[in-house]
Design a protein around this motif. Structure first.
Motif, mmCIF file in Angstrom:
data_model
loop_
_atom_site.group_PDB
_atom_site.id
_atom_site.type_symbol
_atom_site.label_atom_id
_atom_site.label_comp_id
_atom_site.label_asym_id
_atom_site.label_seq_id
_atom_site.Cartn_x
_atom_site.Cartn_y
_atom_site.Cartn_z
ATOM 1 N N ILE A 249 12.093 -4.164 18.636
ATOM 2 C CA ILE A 249 11.550 -4.783 17.428
ATOM 3 C C ILE A 249 10.183 -4.196 17.100
ATOM 4 C CG2 ILE A 249 10.633 -6.952 16.481
ATOM 5 C CD1 ILE A 249 12.911 -8.390 17.932
ATOM 6 N N GLY A 250 9.405 -3.906 18.150
ATOM 7 C CA GLY A 250 8.119 -3.249 17.942
ATOM 8 C C GLY A 250 8.276 -1.867 17.321
ATOM 9 N N LEU A 251 9.267 -1.127 17.778
ATOM 10 C CA LEU A 251 9.508 0.220 17.253
ATOM 11 C C LEU A 251 9.869 0.187 15.763
ATOM 12 C CD1 LEU A 251 11.514 1.879 20.174
ATOM 13 C CD2 LEU A 251 9.195 2.437 19.437
ATOM 14 N N LEU A 256 10.678 -3.231 9.402
ATOM 15 C CA LEU A 256 10.888 -4.669 9.195
ATOM 16 C C LEU A 256 9.857 -5.231 8.226
ATOM 17 C CD1 LEU A 256 11.617 -5.950 12.821
ATOM 18 C CD2 LEU A 256 13.170 -6.096 10.870
ATOM 19 N N TYR A 257 8.626 -4.799 8.408
ATOM 20 C CA TYR A 257 7.538 -5.265 7.545
ATOM 21 C C TYR A 257 7.809 -4.905 6.082
ATOM 22 C CZ TYR A 257 3.040 -4.897 5.135
ATOM 23 O OH TYR A 257 2.033 -4.982 4.206
ATOM 24 N N LEU A 258 8.190 -3.655 5.839
ATOM 25 C CA LEU A 258 8.392 -3.219 4.452
ATOM 26 C C LEU A 258 9.625 -3.837 3.812
ATOM 27 C CD1 LEU A 258 7.401 0.566 4.404
ATOM 28 C CD2 LEU A 258 6.103 -1.396 3.572
ATOM 29 N N TRP A 259 10.695 -4.002 4.577
ATOM 30 C CA TRP A 259 11.959 -4.467 4.000
ATOM 31 C C TRP A 259 12.032 -5.975 3.827
ATOM 32 C CZ3 TRP A 259 14.938 -1.659 1.249
ATOM 33 C CH2 TRP A 259 15.196 -0.305 1.555
ATOM 34 N N PHE A 296 15.481 5.160 11.995
ATOM 35 C CA PHE A 296 16.116 6.343 12.612
ATOM 36 C C PHE A 296 16.199 7.533 11.660
ATOM 37 C CE2 PHE A 296 17.878 3.059 15.513
ATOM 38 C CZ PHE A 296 17.433 3.629 16.710
ATOM 39 N N PHE A 297 16.351 7.265 10.348
ATOM 40 C CA PHE A 297 16.570 8.373 9.426
ATOM 41 C C PHE A 297 15.324 8.773 8.634
ATOM 42 C CE2 PHE A 297 20.885 6.700 10.029
ATOM 43 C CZ PHE A 297 21.542 7.880 10.358
ATOM 44 N N ILE A 298 14.300 7.931 8.610
ATOM 45 C CA ILE A 298 13.088 8.253 7.839
ATOM 46 C C ILE A 298 11.859 8.288 8.729
ATOM 47 C CG2 ILE A 298 11.557 7.582 5.960
ATOM 48 C CD1 ILE A 298 13.980 6.353 4.591
ATOM 49 N N GLU A 299 11.612 7.200 9.464
ATOM 50 C CA GLU A 299 10.409 7.166 10.295
ATOM 51 C C GLU A 299 10.446 8.236 11.373
ATOM 52 O OE1 GLU A 299 8.195 3.544 11.228
ATOM 53 O OE2 GLU A 299 10.048 2.462 10.741
#
Length: 299
Positions: A249-251, A256-259, A296-299
């Motif tokens: 969840i930290g990763l 999570l914050y943005l979505w 996984f695909f952007i960050e």
């Protein structure tokens, strides 16, 4: 804010110790690369979905919100437009949450410059100056929360003490030979980490929108975070926070914050306009799915 202040100051302090300087250009480029790609992507997807859901006036507000978010001025925009965080009308503004990202970026822009100047010229007063900054910022927050609550909620000067509390941990860590407070916290780390965790839980349970915030009432949760980070005692609290699920969840926490707010806000608008009731479990699953994919695909 406490965690952000701690991480950024730790990175800057380590760079200064290794190179005897801070590369500002490299620091700002790293922040831009870390934050903007995903912010752009979430903005585009939110705008496309919102086009089919919200009213024209709300859509125009969303465009202004996105513009201010990507230029890290969202806190000014939402303060000027009179948004009260937690109010019903604010629950349908998909980018309201980006006010805190703007506060952090404003801090990241200003802090390294002052940090380097202090390290060069008056390094021995660094911890004292951070204490002074915390005191005056908290005093401003306490006073302003009575007379100017909306302004105080969104602005860096009244949020600075939360970020500087994280900076304080870095100062104490790098002054362990002389600082008795930090040595005491480390030696009694098991008790302090339990106490810090308890302060956070109490804050979650008892503090709500009826309290003035940020103010003195915010101190327990900030202090609790301070104790947990500063003690770093490998007890049951440490093991719980280091569990695989919480580390994951930290990763994905930035995703999570943005979505989370766009999903919740747009779903509320859909519910209001169509009388469709979307179960909270579906919302949570959607937020986590989007967050995992974007991590996984952007960050």
């Amino acid at each position: 804010f406490v965690i952000s202040g701690y991480l950024i100051s730790s990175l800057l302090f380590k760079e200064y110790l290794n190179d005897n300087k801070i590369n500002f250009l490299n620091f700002y480029i790293r922040r831009i690369r870390r934050l903007l790609p995903l912010l752009f992507f979430v903005s585009i997807i939110t705008i496309i979905v919102a086009w089919y859901i919200i009213l024209p006036s709300e859509f125009l507000d969303l465009i202004y919100s996105v513009y201010n978010a990507i230029t890290f001025r969202a806190n000014f925009y939402f303060q000027q437009t009179g948004s009260l965080y937690g109010a019903d009308i604010s629950d349908i503004r998909p980018f309201l949450h980006t006010w805190s990202l703007s506060v952090e970026e404003q801090f990241y822009f200003l802090f390294p410059i002052f940090f380097l100047l202090i390290l060069i010229f008056i390094k021995r007063f660094l911890t004292i100056l951070v204490f002074v900054g915390i005191f005056f910022s908290l005093a401003l927050a306490e006073w302003g929360s009575i007379y100017y609550p909306n302004f105080i909620f969104y602005m860096l000067p009244s949020r600075g003490w939360e970020l500087l509390t994280g900076v304080l941990i870095t100062c104490l860590e790098n002054n362990t030979n002389k600082n008795k407070i930090y040595i005491f916290i480390k030696n009694k780390g098991e008790y302090f980490s339990f106490f810090g965790f308890l302060l956070i839980i109490i804050s979650i349970i008892f503090i709500n929108d009826n309290y003035r915030h940020p103010s003195i009432i915010t101190v327990p949760v900030v202090l609790g975070t301070f104790f947990i980070i500063a003690s770093q005692n490998k007890n049951i609290i440490y093991k719980f926070l280091k569990s695989n699920i919480l580390v994951f969840i930290g990763l994905i926490s930035y995703s999570l914050y943005l979505w989370h707010y766009p999903v919740l806000a747009l779903s509320r608008i859909l519910e209001y306009s169509s009388s469709i009731n979307i179960h909270i479990i579906i919302k949570i699953l959607l937020i986590f799915t989007l967050s995992c994919l974007s991590y996984f695909f952007i960050e």
